[in-house]
Design a protein around this motif. Structure first.
Motif, PDB file in Angstrom:
ATOM      1  N   PRO A 226       0.803  -1.240   0.000  1.00 46.80           N
ATOM      2  CA  PRO A 226       0.000   0.000   0.000  1.00 46.80           C
ATOM      3  C   PRO A 226       0.825   1.274   0.000  1.00 46.80           C
ATOM      4  CG  PRO A 226      -0.953  -1.590   1.505  1.00 46.80           C
ATOM      5  CD  PRO A 226       0.349  -2.160   1.053  1.00 46.80           C
TER       6      PRO A 226
ATOM      7  N   ASN B  94       0.210   3.826  -2.953  1.00 45.26           N
ATOM      8  CA  ASN B  94      -0.376   5.119  -2.609  1.00 45.26           C
ATOM      9  C   ASN B  94       0.511   6.265  -3.089  1.00 45.26           C
ATOM     10  OD1 ASN B  94      -2.357   6.753  -0.871  1.00 45.26           O
ATOM     11  ND2 ASN B  94      -0.378   7.355  -0.052  1.00 45.26           N
TER      12      ASN B  94
ATOM     13  N   HIS C 296      -5.190  -3.114  -7.594  1.00 46.24           N
ATOM     14  CA  HIS C 296      -4.355  -2.439  -6.605  1.00 46.24           C
ATOM     15  C   HIS C 296      -4.950  -1.108  -6.137  1.00 46.24           C
ATOM     16  CE1 HIS C 296      -1.261  -5.368  -7.340  1.00 46.24           C
ATOM     17  NE2 HIS C 296      -1.189  -5.057  -8.615  1.00 46.24           N
TER      18      HIS C 296
ATOM     19  N   ASP D 286      -7.596  -0.365  -4.413  1.00 43.23           N
ATOM     20  CA  ASP D 286      -8.113  -0.280  -3.045  1.00 43.23           C
ATOM     21  C   ASP D 286      -7.004  -0.201  -2.005  1.00 43.23           C
ATOM     22  OD1 ASP D 286      -7.195  -2.790  -3.523  1.00 43.23           O
ATOM     23  OD2 ASP D 286      -8.976  -3.843  -2.832  1.00 43.23           O
ATOM     24  N   LYS D 287      -5.743  -0.213  -2.433  1.00 46.98           N
ATOM     25  CA  LYS D 287      -4.629  -0.025  -1.502  1.00 46.98           C
ATOM     26  C   LYS D 287      -4.226   1.442  -1.379  1.00 46.98           C
ATOM     27  CE  LYS D 287      -2.919  -4.555  -2.872  1.00 46.98           C
ATOM     28  NZ  LYS D 287      -1.860  -5.297  -3.598  1.00 46.98           N
ATOM     29  N   ILE D 288      -4.945   2.325  -2.072  1.00 45.66           N
ATOM     30  CA  ILE D 288      -4.655   3.754  -1.943  1.00 45.66           C
ATOM     31  C   ILE D 288      -5.094   4.210  -0.560  1.00 45.66           C
ATOM     32  CG2 ILE D 288      -5.107   6.048  -2.886  1.00 45.66           C
ATOM     33  CD1 ILE D 288      -5.653   4.778  -5.566  1.00 45.66           C
ATOM     34  N   LEU D 289      -4.192   4.837   0.161  1.00 48.07           N
ATOM     35  CA  LEU D 289      -4.486   5.286   1.520  1.00 48.07           C
ATOM     36  C   LEU D 289      -5.154   6.655   1.520  1.00 48.07           C
ATOM     37  CD1 LEU D 289      -1.139   4.155   3.187  1.00 48.07           C
ATOM     38  CD2 LEU D 289      -3.267   2.892   3.009  1.00 48.07           C
TER      39      LEU D 289
ATOM     40  N   GLU E 266       2.359  -7.043   6.604  1.00 46.87           N
ATOM     41  CA  GLU E 266       1.681  -7.007   5.315  1.00 46.87           C
ATOM     42  C   GLU E 266       2.228  -8.132   4.452  1.00 46.87           C
ATOM     43  OE1 GLU E 266       0.793  -2.329   4.560  1.00 46.87           O
ATOM     44  OE2 GLU E 266       2.859  -3.009   4.300  1.00 46.87           O
TER      45      GLU E 266
END
Length: 961
Positions: A57, A61, A92, A94-97, A837
């Motif tokens: 992430p 991000n 990928h 949905d791994k943006i913070l 992770e």
């Protein structure tokens, strides 16, 4: 430097060290900041590869925020490539913070005066709809852009509307009326209506909206009879019906009506395509009579002749999918059923496509009848038709796919009814002998016949034995390498049924080995080792190891040669019978143990970071340990005669209250051998749990070897007594174990059955808890002779040589020390937040045998006094969390208290962990991962990551005077 292009972004090439994530991101960031458009574009298009390589992430991000900034400030040309990155990196996103910041930078371009820039913004927002499904401002912008006068912007808005409708219930319901008005509106061009109709397939979130969409689509079918409109509308209705399930009967009836009444061929083909998709959804959802209507239309097409062959094949495709369901087979298994009559007529069609589809359906109905114990009507017609089709399809080199379909049907029939094996082996064998191999396509057909024979031969004992002379003749006739390898495999499979090699078979294999290349020799040797013919495999590996150019391959082949040579030592027949020639058995065991020890060293030398040979090394090591255990057992049994009990044996019995001590040192030796065999069985269990990617036959091989260890340990406990394990429980476990039906496993099954027969039992007046006598020890020696006297052939499992499924876990533990190798500093009395992770990585064939359902993360801390100790601390802190991966990514957090009295490991929102007092110093934190499959089995095949932590005392605060 001529013809060489320098790469500013330094992709990993041959001989170059692999970059870490930060270095790669820095180089790509330099490219984004470049003044040259070409370098900027090159940097942008490399981001998807970076995401696949380092899917964590923090990196994703940071990277996507940089790309969003490029989208905000760059040109439309750069925005196109950013859009492509977002579309390729969907899993990928949905791994943006910082989702808000990412959307803010992208959305700011929507206010541009350039309609192309607004269109690119809408498409980019649509590609990331999965992470922002309920953003009202984006919904409003899409609705507003649908009314734009620029066609590029409207098409982009339609794309975004379709993407958001698939993700957001609120958006789909609110846009339903808008989309309906645009479709009904006269001002909307026909081409745009074709783009708007697919959005309707997502309007299934409530009953009112779904019914309104159904009415609209039915109006469109009546108002727009053009081919394009009918196809798109029917597709939307079918997708909507698949989502709601309630409208499947009505949709099937609608498609059947178009199939029967619409004269246009393209509409008929599309209706059959949609019926195929609904059939895959489930035959139990189809209304009564729908299959009969489809059969009637198929009968009409069959009578019309060759003009409608394409429609006939498509219709049979739908019926074939329906026949996979037990409901269809149960309703059409009677002799006078319309389905059986149709297929019996179609299987004699001059078109092989039609005939193969029909015979596949008949075979599935027959297999269902056999499985349910019901009579299979027309089975003789099915068998004769299959035999005829094999002969016809082999003659024509254009129907390889149809030939394989027929062979699959034959194998399934033989699995359901083993009495058919003899008939089909004779038919396939005669076809194989008569088949010509003049070109590569005929070779593929010959290989397909060999594969089918191998599959049928694994179903029963001596199934392929009548075919042995024909196989030898075909080996002399054929000139293709692949065919020779497959025929040698059939030969190995045939002789593996407990027969000895004769000179004719050996000469045939030697002639093949002399006339093929190195890769074919390796494949032949691998097949020989898998079926237990280690003498042949040893000679081939011995010749191959000096012909390879790589050092790793040389050690790999040397290891294989030593493994097979060790098994050859055990396979050599002893001169005496049973246990009369003990010295020769000991010599054979010692020779095998020495070669296995050398093989372990060669396999270790052949291992590389990219190709870890962990399973072959552990398998060879455990085999060596097992042979050492039975060699020690044999010495212990011999010592019963050579080492009589001492004079103080009675005193030892009284002191220890153990009656078996009266036999002297043999009691201790036998008990030690029993413990060694139990440890070996436990190690086999650990090897089993580490082989997540192994095929079922390889796992059964490990279980069988573990069972052999348990049977021997059980026999020893009967003789010398056992401490706590119930031997009757072990016997029950042995009975419940299923070896499988393969040729290799039948060899091990016979060995286990013979071990049970030779096991010592309670004899006469001997104690039920154990009694060491010459008769009972001779039973143990008979068991050892069975395992080392040349009777048992060890089949090397497939997973030893090749991996068909690849699954790996990559762990990242944070925080990490600033300087590599130094520990992380934590003040005494404070807590350490540990985040783990991980990413699941799959090979080309993902989830071929089993799939990952969850990942279990274990965290353990080792106090300073136990770091360099080999003994495990029973009070060591250990905690586990089970997480479910989302798109192959998982993360979990732990809270660790170190260096204070009553320290513990506490995960967030978790209480009740055991507390262990500890002091300051350097601790070692170990994170390990295990895989849980869908059946709940635990596979301890994950990596281990170690983090050193130093707990230090903070300086005391000075008090003011």
């Amino acid at each position: 430097m001529i013809g060489m292009r320098m790469n500013a972004f330094n992709d990993t090439g041959l001989g170059e060290p692999e970059q870490d994530a930060n270095t790669a991101l820095i180089e790509l960031d330099k490219g984004l900041r470049s003044a040259k458009t070409g370098e900027q574009c090159e940097a942008i298009v490399r981001f998807p590869r970076l995401f696949e390589k380092y899917p964590f992430p923090i990196l994703i991000n940071s990277s996507l925020l940089k790309l969003a900034e490029v989208f905000r400030t760059g040109s439309n040309f750069l925005r196109v490539w950013v859009l492509r990155v977002c579309q390729q990196s969907e899993k990928h996103l949905d791994k943006i913070l910082n989702v808000d910041e990412f959307v803010r930078r992208i959305y700011s371009v929507i206010h541009s005066n350039d309609p192309v820039a607004r269109a690119l913004t809408l498409r980019t927002l649509g590609s990331v709809a999965g992470i922002i499904p309920e953003r009202q401002q984006v919904h409003h912008s899409i609705r507003r852009s649908l009314d734009s006068h620029d066609s590029v912007e409207v098409e982009a808005a339609i794309y975004a509307a379709q993407m958001f409708a698939a993700q957001s219930k609120l958006f789909a319901v609110s846009m339903c009326s808008k989309i309906s008005d645009m479709i009904r509106g006269q001002a909307t061009p026909a081409s745009m209506k074709l783009q708007l109709i697919p959005i309707l397939q997502y309007m299934h979130h409530d009953t009112f909206t779904a019914s309104m969409v159904n009415e609209l689509c039915m109006e469109l079918l009546a108002s727009y009879p053009a081919v394009e409109f009918v196809r798109v509308t029917l597709s939307a209705l079918s997708t909507l019906a698949s989502a709601t399930l309630l409208d499947v009967p009505q949709q099937v009836a609608l498609l059947l009506r178009y199939l029967q009444d619409d004269p246009r061929l393209s509409i008929k083909r599309h209706a059959l395509h949609l019926l195929y998709s609904l059939a895959r959804r489930g035959a139990h959802l189809w209304p009564q009579g729908a299959l009969n209507n489809l059969i009637e239309s198929t009968t009409t097409l069959l009578q019309d002749g060759a003009g409608n062959t394409d429609l006939l094949i498509r219709t049979l495709d739908v019926i074939e999918v329906l026949s996979q369901n037990a409901v269809t087979c149960d309703a059409n298994m009677e002799e006078n059923s319309s389905l059986l009559q149709l297929c019996l007529n179609a299987c004699y069609s001059p078109d092989p496509f039609v005939a193969v589809k029909a015979i596949t359906i008949l075979s599935r109905v027959a297999c269902y009848c056999y499985q349910e114990g019901l009579p299979a009507y027309g089975i003789q017609d099915v068998i004769s038709c299959l035999e005829s089709l094999i002969v016809l399809l082999v003659l024509d080199d254009k129907h390889l796919h149809q030939l394989k379909a027929c062979l699959r049907s034959i194998v399934k029939l033989c699995q359901s009814q083993p009495s058919h094996c003899v008939l089909f082996v004779d038919a396939i064998g005669s076809t194989l002998i008569n088949a010509s191999a003049e070109n590569s396509q005929n070779e593929k057909q010959t290989v397909a016949l060999c594969e089918a024979l191998g599959a049928i031969g694994s179903l029963g004992e001596n199934t392929l034995l009548p075919l042995l002379p024909d196989i030898l003749i075909k080996l002399k006739q054929t000139s293709h390498v692949h065919t020779k390898v497959m025929l040698c495999t059939l030969l190995f499979q045939t002789v593996a049924g407990g027969y000895e090699w004769n000179s004719e078979c050996l000469e045939a294999v030697n002639n093949v080995v002399r006339n093929v290349d190195g890769w074919a020799k390796y494949r032949i040797a691998r097949s020989a080792a898998r079926y237990g013919h280690h003498t042949i495999a040893t000679e081939i590996f011995k010749g191959l190891k000096e012909t390879v150019a790589s050092e790793q391959l040389h050690f790999w082949l040397s290891g294989l040669e030593l493994v097979t040579k060790a098994e050859c030592c055990l396979m050599n027949k002893t001169e005496g019978e049973d246990n009369t020639n003990k010295a020769e058995i000991v010599e054979k065991l010692n020779g095998a143990i020495a070669r296995y020890a050398s093989a372990c060293a060669s396999l270790k030398a052949a291992s590389t970071p990219l190709r870890s040979l962990q399973f072959p090394s552990e398998y060879s090591k455990l085999r060596c340990e097992f042979l050492q255990s039975i060699a020690q057992l044999l010495h212990s049994c011999i010592s019963l005669c050579t080492a009589p009990p001492p004079a103080i044996a009675v005193t030892v019995v009284i002191a220890t209250k153990d009656d078996l001590q009266r036999y002297g040192r043999v009691t201790h030796q036998l008990r030690k051998s029993a413990q060694d065999l139990k440890n070996c069985a436990e190690n086999y269990q650990k090897l089993y749990q580490s082989a997540f990617d192994a095929d079922p036959e390889s796992l059964a091989n490990i279980r069988a070897l573990q069972e052999i260890c348990r049977l021997l340990a059980n026999s020893l406990e009967r003789v010398c007594g056992g401490p706590s394990i119930s031997m009757y429980q072990q016997q029950n476990d042995s009975v419940n174990f299923h070896f499988g039906d393969s040729v290799e496993m039948r060899q091990l099954a016979r060995c286990c059955a013979e071990l049970r027969r030779l096991a010592p039992s309670c004899i006469g007046g001997e104690s039920k808890n154990g009694a060491i006598s010459h008769l009972r020890v001779s039973c143990l020696m008979s068991q050892v002779t069975l395992l080392a006297g040349g009777t048992m052939r060890l089949p090397i499992p497939r997973y030893f040589f090749q991996t068909l499924q690849t699954t790996s876990i990559k762990l990242s533990v944070s925080p990490q020390p600033r300087v590599l190798g130094e520990p992380v500093s934590v003040p005494q009395g404070s807590q350490l937040a540990l985040k783990v992770e991980g990413v699941l990585r799959h090979g080309r064939r993902a989830s071929l045998f089993r799939s990952v359902a969850a990942v279990c993360i274990s965290i353990s801390t080792t106090p300073p006094s136990k770091i360099n100790s080999d003994q495990k601390d029973s009070n060591m802190n250990e905690l586990q969390q089970t997480v479910t991966p989302h798109r192959d990514f998982f993360a979990c957090e732990f809270l660790l208290s170190l260096g204070v009295p009553g320290s513990t490991i506490v995960p967030p929102c978790t209480v009740g962990a055991n507390t262990v007092p500890s002091t300051g110093g350097q601790y070692q934190i170990t994170a390990s991962a295990s895989i849980l499959d869908k059946d709940g089995n635990v596979w301890k095949c994950g990596p281990r990551s170690t983090l050193p932590v130093r707990v230090h005392e903070e300086p005391a605060k000075r008090k003011l005077p």
